[in-house]
Design an enzyme around this catalytic site. Sequence first.
Site, PDB file in Angstrom:
ATOM      1  N   LYS A  17      32.286 -41.200 -38.662  1.00 48.92           N
ATOM      2  CA  LYS A  17      31.939 -41.831 -39.938  1.00 48.92           C
ATOM      3  C   LYS A  17      30.580 -42.497 -39.878  1.00 48.92           C
ATOM      4  O   LYS A  17      29.799 -42.439 -40.829  1.00 48.92           O
ATOM      5  CB  LYS A  17      32.998 -42.877 -40.329  1.00 48.92           C
ATOM      6  CG  LYS A  17      34.392 -42.350 -40.499  1.00 48.92           C
ATOM      7  CD  LYS A  17      35.330 -43.417 -41.013  1.00 48.92           C
ATOM      8  CE  LYS A  17      35.416 -44.645 -40.131  1.00 48.92           C
ATOM      9  NZ  LYS A  17      35.961 -44.365 -38.779  1.00 48.92           N
ATOM     10  N   GLU A 150      45.869 -52.365 -40.188  1.00 46.81           N
ATOM     11  CA  GLU A 150      44.794 -53.352 -40.246  1.00 46.81           C
ATOM     12  C   GLU A 150      43.702 -52.987 -41.253  1.00 46.81           C
ATOM     13  O   GLU A 150      42.923 -53.854 -41.655  1.00 46.81           O
ATOM     14  CB  GLU A 150      44.186 -53.567 -38.862  1.00 46.81           C
ATOM     15  CG  GLU A 150      43.668 -52.314 -38.203  1.00 46.81           C
ATOM     16  CD  GLU A 150      44.664 -51.680 -37.254  1.00 46.81           C
ATOM     17  OE1 GLU A 150      44.227 -51.102 -36.239  1.00 46.81           O
ATOM     18  OE2 GLU A 150      45.882 -51.754 -37.525  1.00 46.81           O
ATOM     19  N   CYS A 381      16.950 -56.960 -19.306  1.00 48.41           N
ATOM     20  CA  CYS A 381      17.802 -58.155 -19.330  1.00 48.41           C
ATOM     21  C   CYS A 381      18.348 -58.453 -17.924  1.00 48.41           C
ATOM     22  O   CYS A 381      17.613 -58.939 -17.085  1.00 48.41           O
ATOM     23  CB  CYS A 381      18.921 -57.985 -20.361  1.00 48.41           C
ATOM     24  SG  CYS A 381      19.690 -59.565 -20.819  1.00 48.41           S
ATOM     25  N   HIS A 507      15.813 -56.973 -24.876  1.00 47.40           N
ATOM     26  CA  HIS A 507      16.369 -55.622 -24.990  1.00 47.40           C
ATOM     27  C   HIS A 507      15.473 -54.761 -25.882  1.00 47.40           C
ATOM     28  O   HIS A 507      15.718 -54.640 -27.086  1.00 47.40           O
ATOM     29  CB  HIS A 507      17.781 -55.677 -25.589  1.00 47.40           C
ATOM     30  CG  HIS A 507      18.808 -56.262 -24.681  1.00 47.40           C
ATOM     31  ND1 HIS A 507      19.556 -55.487 -23.820  1.00 47.40           N
ATOM     32  CD2 HIS A 507      19.219 -57.547 -24.501  1.00 47.40           C
ATOM     33  CE1 HIS A 507      20.392 -56.269 -23.151  1.00 47.40           C
ATOM     34  NE2 HIS A 507      20.198 -57.523 -23.544  1.00 47.40           N
ATOM     35  N   GLU A 509      15.378 -51.676 -26.191  1.00 45.08           N
ATOM     36  CA  GLU A 509      16.064 -50.479 -26.698  1.00 45.08           C
ATOM     37  C   GLU A 509      16.533 -50.631 -28.142  1.00 45.08           C
ATOM     38  O   GLU A 509      16.669 -49.638 -28.870  1.00 45.08           O
ATOM     39  CB  GLU A 509      17.265 -50.125 -25.804  1.00 45.08           C
ATOM     40  CG  GLU A 509      18.415 -51.121 -25.795  1.00 45.08           C
ATOM     41  CD  GLU A 509      18.302 -52.206 -24.741  1.00 45.08           C
ATOM     42  OE1 GLU A 509      19.334 -52.778 -24.355  1.00 45.08           O
ATOM     43  OE2 GLU A 509      17.165 -52.483 -24.302  1.00 45.08           O
TER      44      GLU A 509
END
Length: 545
Positions: A17, A150, A381, A507, A509
């Site tokens: 999705k 849920e 990191c 980070h 990325e």
Amino acid sequence: MTKFVFVTGGVVSSIGKGIVAASLGRLLKSRDYSVSILKLDPYINVDPGTMSPFQHGEVFVTQDGAETDLDLGHYERFTDTSMSRLNSVTTGSIYQAVLNKERRGEYQGGTVQVIPHITTEIKERIHRVAKDTNPDVVITEIGGTVGDIESLPFLEAIRQFRKDVGRNNVLYMHVTLLPWIPAAGEMKTKPTQHSVKELRSIGIQPDILVCRCDRPLQQGMKDKLSEFCDVPVESVITAKDASSIYEVPLMLEREGLAQQVLDLFQLEQRQPNLSHWQSIVDRLYQGGQQIEIAIVGKYVRLTDAYLSVIEAVRHAAIAMGASLNVRWINSEDLETYGAESYLQDIDGILVPGGFGVRGVDGKIAAIEYARQHNIPFLGLCLGMQCSVIEWARHIATLADANSAEFDPDTRNPVINLLPEQQDVVDLGGTMRLGLYPCRLAPDTLAFSLYQDEVVYERHRHRYEFNNAYRNLFLESGFKISGTSPDGRLVEIIELPNHPFFIATQFHPEFQSRPNMPHPLFKGFIQAAIERLQPAVAPAVPVEVF
């Protein structure tokens, strides 16, 4: 008025999705429509920040410091649009907001119920995204699978949404599976029929079916799905398995997905401009210099834990015309068997982020091997923190150096909490999250890659370089090439007498894009290519636009 697309999933989880939502966003943006994408996650955690990477994969961090689902990374990479904390909603955050309102008396003594209070809060979150950026289209992905207990409040909320904003302003898209049964020698539509039946039983009739399958969907099968699911045959879209997620927008464009969406919304049919995206996919499969990059981490059993990292490496390889092979290495194996048996034929070593002491000595061993054997190295990191520890132990003669995270009683905590963080006990209370500035020192590798004095990068960490050891490191040959603007926080380190050795506290990325690879990753991949071709001129990146 803003239009709303709701993407649901059926039959199985992990059906794609997020990629479908991100691909639709790319197709609409290619037609000059503005887009924002929202993820509704049904888990009760407030956010995925405290969840194990083995449970949930990567935690993607937005510019404003939200810890979110990895699908937001897909949204950003495909649409080249930065998301915010408004784009990530969980059941936990919804119930937390509703209970806070109840405690403040905002419901005036009324009984708090799923309908209308929970569903109203969900709808408000969707409207908030529309008001924040005023996009032409808001695409909302509902996590989980139709039929999950849920997910029911979210499905009820989006059912109500069409009535609230008008039928012509809402579109329901259902992503479902058409399995091929080898024994029968045919594709089966029954799972999709049952999934749509379940969706219709709660009052949602899908307008578009996106059918995941491993082979082309024949016209007769589309006709059958159209008949049984009450969806126009032109709105039955084939989503065949692809070798790369970057192919998916082009495949869905050929199937006419965006055209169907615009027709249903009665919006202008504009000519798409996907030439740049096509060039990315073409270059992905053109091949080139074969390079092998080792990613040494502690969560490699689930590579989704490093999703943005591997995509950033791939973006750089595409731009540099390299054919990428990734070798996943469990850092704990290096502790047992040594670095050389895993890394001796590698062209580049990348050590990504993480938390906790497990596997850290393996990461340190990989970094020592990269330093000693002049192998291009990029640390992210925790990768930077391990680089500091490795240098302290083996070069700065602090044999017992460590991080206070791993050994609170170490005599040489070269990585430590800041003084003002010492008394904070909540896990999130000491985290540096989101976008922060970094000032680069001139005449450094970092500056040559960024070509800028100040850059902004996203952070997700708790511990920092201990400034009590800064002079010792500098005197022993360590170079600090990036700091916070006030010089207090170390952001980037590098080794000057090495082909490519750079590590960051942040980070990078998270900000890499297929059409705009991050400069640190481009430099890393270029160094790996040059290691294989030392006599050849440096690789020149090819513009994909």
